[in-house]
Design an enzyme around this catalytic site. Structure first.
Site, short mmCIF file in Angstrom:
data_model
loop_
_atom_site.label_atom_id
_atom_site.label_comp_id
_atom_site.label_asym_id
_atom_site.label_seq_id
_atom_site.Cartn_x
_atom_site.Cartn_y
_atom_site.Cartn_z
N HIS A 20 -5.88 -24.27 3.34
CA HIS A 20 -5.01 -25.04 2.62
C HIS A 20 -5.46 -25.98 1.66
O HIS A 20 -4.84 -26.26 0.56
CB HIS A 20 -4.00 -25.82 3.51
CG HIS A 20 -2.78 -24.78 4.14
ND1 HIS A 20 -2.53 -25.20 5.31
CD2 HIS A 20 -2.38 -23.66 3.62
CE1 HIS A 20 -1.25 -24.42 5.49
NE2 HIS A 20 -1.38 -23.40 4.51
N ARG A 65 3.69 -12.35 -0.59
CA ARG A 65 3.22 -11.69 0.62
C ARG A 65 4.34 -12.50 1.71
O ARG A 65 3.79 -13.45 2.09
CB ARG A 65 1.90 -12.23 0.62
CG ARG A 65 0.77 -11.29 -0.06
CD ARG A 65 -0.47 -11.68 0.27
NE ARG A 65 -1.34 -10.65 0.02
CZ ARG A 65 -2.37 -10.68 -1.10
NH1 ARG A 65 -2.32 -11.71 -1.97
NH2 ARG A 65 -3.01 -9.63 -1.44
N ARG A 98 7.22 -8.41 -0.91
CA ARG A 98 6.58 -7.50 -0.03
C ARG A 98 7.21 -7.29 1.35
O ARG A 98 7.08 -8.58 1.98
CB ARG A 98 5.22 -7.31 -0.09
CG ARG A 98 4.79 -6.37 1.04
CD ARG A 98 3.09 -6.29 0.75
NE ARG A 98 2.46 -7.25 1.48
CZ ARG A 98 1.16 -7.56 1.41
NH1 ARG A 98 0.26 -6.61 0.77
NH2 ARG A 98 0.73 -8.79 1.78
N GLU A 127 -1.58 2.36 -0.91
CA GLU A 127 -2.72 1.47 -0.51
C GLU A 127 -3.46 2.41 0.56
O GLU A 127 -4.60 1.96 1.10
CB GLU A 127 -2.44 -0.04 -0.06
CG GLU A 127 -1.27 -0.26 0.70
CD GLU A 127 -1.09 -1.51 1.19
OE1 GLU A 127 -1.92 -2.58 0.82
OE2 GLU A 127 -0.07 -1.90 1.61
N ASN A 175 -7.11 -3.50 -2.61
CA ASN A 175 -7.88 -4.15 -1.30
C ASN A 175 -8.11 -3.07 -0.08
O ASN A 175 -8.92 -2.88 0.53
CB ASN A 175 -7.33 -5.35 -0.94
CG ASN A 175 -7.08 -6.27 -1.81
OD1 ASN A 175 -7.81 -6.29 -3.00
ND2 ASN A 175 -6.26 -7.48 -1.89
N ASP A 176 -6.61 -2.50 0.26
CA ASP A 176 -6.63 -1.48 1.48
C ASP A 176 -6.92 -0.44 0.94
O ASP A 176 -7.74 0.32 1.81
CB ASP A 176 -5.22 -1.46 2.04
CG ASP A 176 -5.23 -2.74 2.85
OD1 ASP A 176 -6.20 -3.02 3.67
OD2 ASP A 176 -4.14 -3.38 3.07
N CYS A 234 -2.02 -4.65 -7.64
CA CYS A 234 -2.10 -6.01 -7.32
C CYS A 234 -2.85 -6.25 -6.32
O CYS A 234 -3.16 -7.19 -5.67
CB CYS A 234 -0.69 -6.25 -6.66
SG CYS A 234 -0.55 -5.21 -5.10
C1 PEP Z 1 -3.84 -4.65 -1.04
O1 PEP Z 1 -4.15 -3.96 -0.02
O2 PEP Z 1 -4.53 -4.50 -2.05
C2 PEP Z 1 -2.94 -5.88 -1.25
C3 PEP Z 1 -2.51 -6.28 -2.40
O3 PEP Z 1 -2.50 -6.25 -0.05
P1 PEP Z 1 -2.99 -7.25 1.06
O4 PEP Z 1 -4.18 -7.78 0.61
O5 PEP Z 1 -2.34 -8.40 1.26
O6 PEP Z 1 -3.29 -6.17 2.14
MG MG Z 2 -2.89 -4.27 1.67
#
Ligand code: PEP
Ligand code: MG
Length: 637
Positions: A222, A329, A365, A465, A488-489, A536
């Site tokens: 934070h 998120r 989301r 993802e 990311n995933d 994203c």
């Molecule tokens: C992702 O997976 O790229 C994503 C944006 O979602 P998160 O990082 O919240 O899993």
């Molecule tokens: Mg994700």
């Protein structure tokens, strides 16, 4: 824990703390030597700060640990309640002094933690059953909660551990009957602490400090979020900082590369001042364009949006020129609470967010809980050995249908107030999408039946993802209003790299041909179906990848707010033709090494400053040109 007082290395000592009054330990001697020292850390809020250290030393904090008689139990419980009340009041006062309403949410969340009836009943029952002082009981309960949070995979949740420590400390200080004085660093100081609570960080911003250094913490603590939105350069997680620095030492905080230089040589100070000035000039230059759209030289408009997890980040998104929120998120709406939010809470929250972001859209989301975003709200099978492949995200939402429907209803109602879109996470393929769409239809029907106003035409999209979703993106694209690639995933699942495991993070390489081809495939599927494709994941925020992504056909990028100006500046200085040429070469690359060197060579030549300033701590790891993106996975994704 052993009996008797003990030192607590976590909590900063404040003036009027139970054990030592008037202490910031400004000027403590510690174990510092007097030579120049350079310490690495995580750049949490970009910039360069140079000033004299104002050290907040935690090492003399003691938790009084006293056994009590049964006739003292009532008195101790009263003392505890009074401490909680005084702390709540103090947080309220700090909250009210904050210039921007949005930062207040973090403090409000802390007040909420403090009001948690479970916390109070655990402390009170410990006082009664174990016959221990209120301070001791508070410390024990805080430690238990901290340990639970520290076991979470997601760094965001782990960092909530320090929030609980700060709260406990404030309560203990108040229980001692003394006012919890606030820090008063002189303007221009560099504040050095083991850790800082959000409330402290907010107060420091008012004091005009030039940088913050902490011994622990990461990108999503934070205090890091606060520092970013208050625009104070910060390097966190600097191991050994309190052993190295003394108050009044000159300190250079390089929050671009994630470095802290203590007692720099006089002849290097000039260089650092130039570095600071260059960064500020660069920042001013890119930020000056914040109101302009990201239009490439040939006229192609790339929509740049922000990823947001806390409302505290919304003003930063707007300040940096986001054309809306590309990823809200919502799992954080579920955090730090005992029961899931009600339909009304979802409605009110989404409506408030829409109002602030208007006229731009907000993509909410639906909750992506489980695995790296653990929650106490649902029960999971303890034998879940592979949570990333287990009950998480949309799968969890489909199992916890009532909670999912409640969120959908709240969002559909809020959509009456602005351009809201709903995004479903972790969709594996068409069958699962159909189940989720049925839930959306059911939520609408429930609102019809209840006679509640809601929007009929809310666009519903998906995150791509999982490799399976990317491969069947053409089938999915026919059934949704938009798609957003979550790299990311997608990288985690395609390359089989746990995104939270540092041991394998060197393999986390977004330009792996498999990833590049999947992104291309999804962008083509979107184009053929006539729907928008956004990206994203954290990759969107990295200046090295802008050309490749746009060249592959992605026309919307969503990223943490402070990355927007740099990416926008790159796009405004480039033509689609050159971006597509690079993407074609990368698509032809044989392996990831080849792809990375191609991209680095081009981007380094064209945008050296952007690569230096724009990538935060991630760029610190690639001095020799070895691109190993993703080593710090704590960022926005
Ligand atoms: C992702 O997976 O790229 C994503 C944006 O979602 P998160 O990082 O919240 O899993
Ligand atoms: Mg994700």
């Amino acid at each position: 824990m052993s009996d008797g007082d003990r030192e607590d290395p976590r909590a900063p000592t404040r003036p009027g703390s139970p054990e030592k009054s008037g202490v910031h330990s400004v000027g403590h001697t510690g174990h510092a030597d007097h030579g120049r020292r350079e310490l690495p850390g995580t750049a949490a809020s970009p910039g360069v700060g140079i000033g004299r250290a104002y050290v907040i030393d935690p090492r003399h904090f003691h938790v009084p640990r006293r056994e009590i008689h049964t006739d003292e139990v009532g008195g101790e419980i009263d003392r505890f309640r009074a401490g909680v009340q005084a702390t709540t009041k103090q947080l309220e006062a700090i909250k009210n002094r904050l210039p921007h309403g949005e930062h207040r949410q973090i403090l409000a969340a802390q007040q909420l933690m403090l009001r948690d009836p479970d916390l109070a009943s655990r402390v009170e029952s410990l006082i009664g059953t174990e016959g221990i002082s209120a301070e001791w009981a508070v410390d024990r309960v805080a430690e238990e909660i901290r340990e639970t949070l520290m076991r979470a995979d997601d760094v965001y949740f782990r960092e909530r551990g320090s929030d609980i420590t700060f709260l406990a400390e404030r309560v203990m200080v108040h229980m001692s009957g003394q006012d919890d004085g606030e820090f008063q660093p002189p303007p221009g100081a560099v504040v050095v602490a083991h850790d800082l609570s959000p409330a402290d960080t907010a107060e420091l911003a008012r004091a005009g400090v030039v940088a913050i250094v902490t011994g622990v913490g990461g990108q999503t603590s934070h205090s890091a979020i606060m520092a970013r939105s208050l625009e104070i350069p910060a390097v966190v997680g600097v191991d050994g900082i309190l052993d190295t620095v003394q108050s009044d030492d000159v300190v250079v905080v390089d929050a671009i590369r994630g470095l802290v230089i203590v007692r720099p040589h006089t002849d290097e100070l000039d260089r650092w001042q130039t570095e600071r000035d260059r960064y500020e000039v660069f920042e001013d230059r890119v930020q000056r364009e914040h109101g302009l759209p990201a239009i490439a030289r040939d006229g192609t408009h790339i929509v740049l949006r922000a990823n947001v997890a806390l409302d505290a980040e919304i003003s930063s998104a707007l300040f940096h020129g986001a054309e809306g929120i590309g990823l809200y998120r919502t799992e954080y709406v579920f955090m730090e609470r005992e029961t899931p939010p009600s339909e009304d809470e979802h409605y009110r929250h989404a409506k408030a967010v829409l109002r602030r972001v208007a006229p731009y859209p907000v993509i909410f989301r639906t909750f992506d809980l489980g695995s790296d975003k653990p929650t106490r709200l649902f029960t999971f099978d303890e034998r879940e050995h592979n949570p990333a492949m287990g009950l998480r995200s949309l799968r969890l939402a489909l199992r916890e249908r009532a909670v999912f429907l409640c969120q959908l209803r709240g969002l559909l109602r809020a959509a009456v107030h602005g351009p809201l879109r709903i995004m479903l996470p972790l969709v594996s393929g068409v069958s699962e999408l159909k189940l989720a769409m049925e839930a959306v239809a059911e939520a609408k029907q429930q609102l019809e039946d209840a006679g509640l106003a809601h929007a009929q035409d809310v666009p519903v999209g998906i995150m791509v993802e999982m490799p399976s979703a990317a491969i069947v993106a053409d089938n999915l694209a026919k059934r949704v209003d938009f798609m957003s690639i979550g790299t990311n995933d997608l990288i985690q699942y395609t390359l089989a790299i746990d995104r939270t495991n540092d041991e394998v993070s060197y393999l986390y390489r977004p330009l792996h041909p498999a990833i590049v081809r999947l992104i291309h495939r999804v962008s083509l599927a979107g184009k053929n179906a006539g729907i928008s494709v956004s990206l994203c994941g954290e990759m969107a925020a990295d200046p090295r990848y802008t050309w490749v992504l746009v060249g592959l056909g992605v026309r919307e990028l969503s990223m943490h707010p402070s990355a927007i100006p740099v990416i926008k500046n790159i796009i405004r200085g480039s033509s689609l033709t050159e971006m597509e040429a690079l993407a074609r070469d990368v698509l032809d690359a044989d392996d990831v090494d080849e792809a990375e060197s191609m991209v680095l060579e081009v981007m380094q030549a064209r945008f050296p400053e952007h690569l230096l300033h724009g990538g935060g701590q991630r760029l610190a790891h690639e001095q020799s040109g070895a691109v190993a993106q993703g080593r710090s996975r704590e960022g926005d994704g």
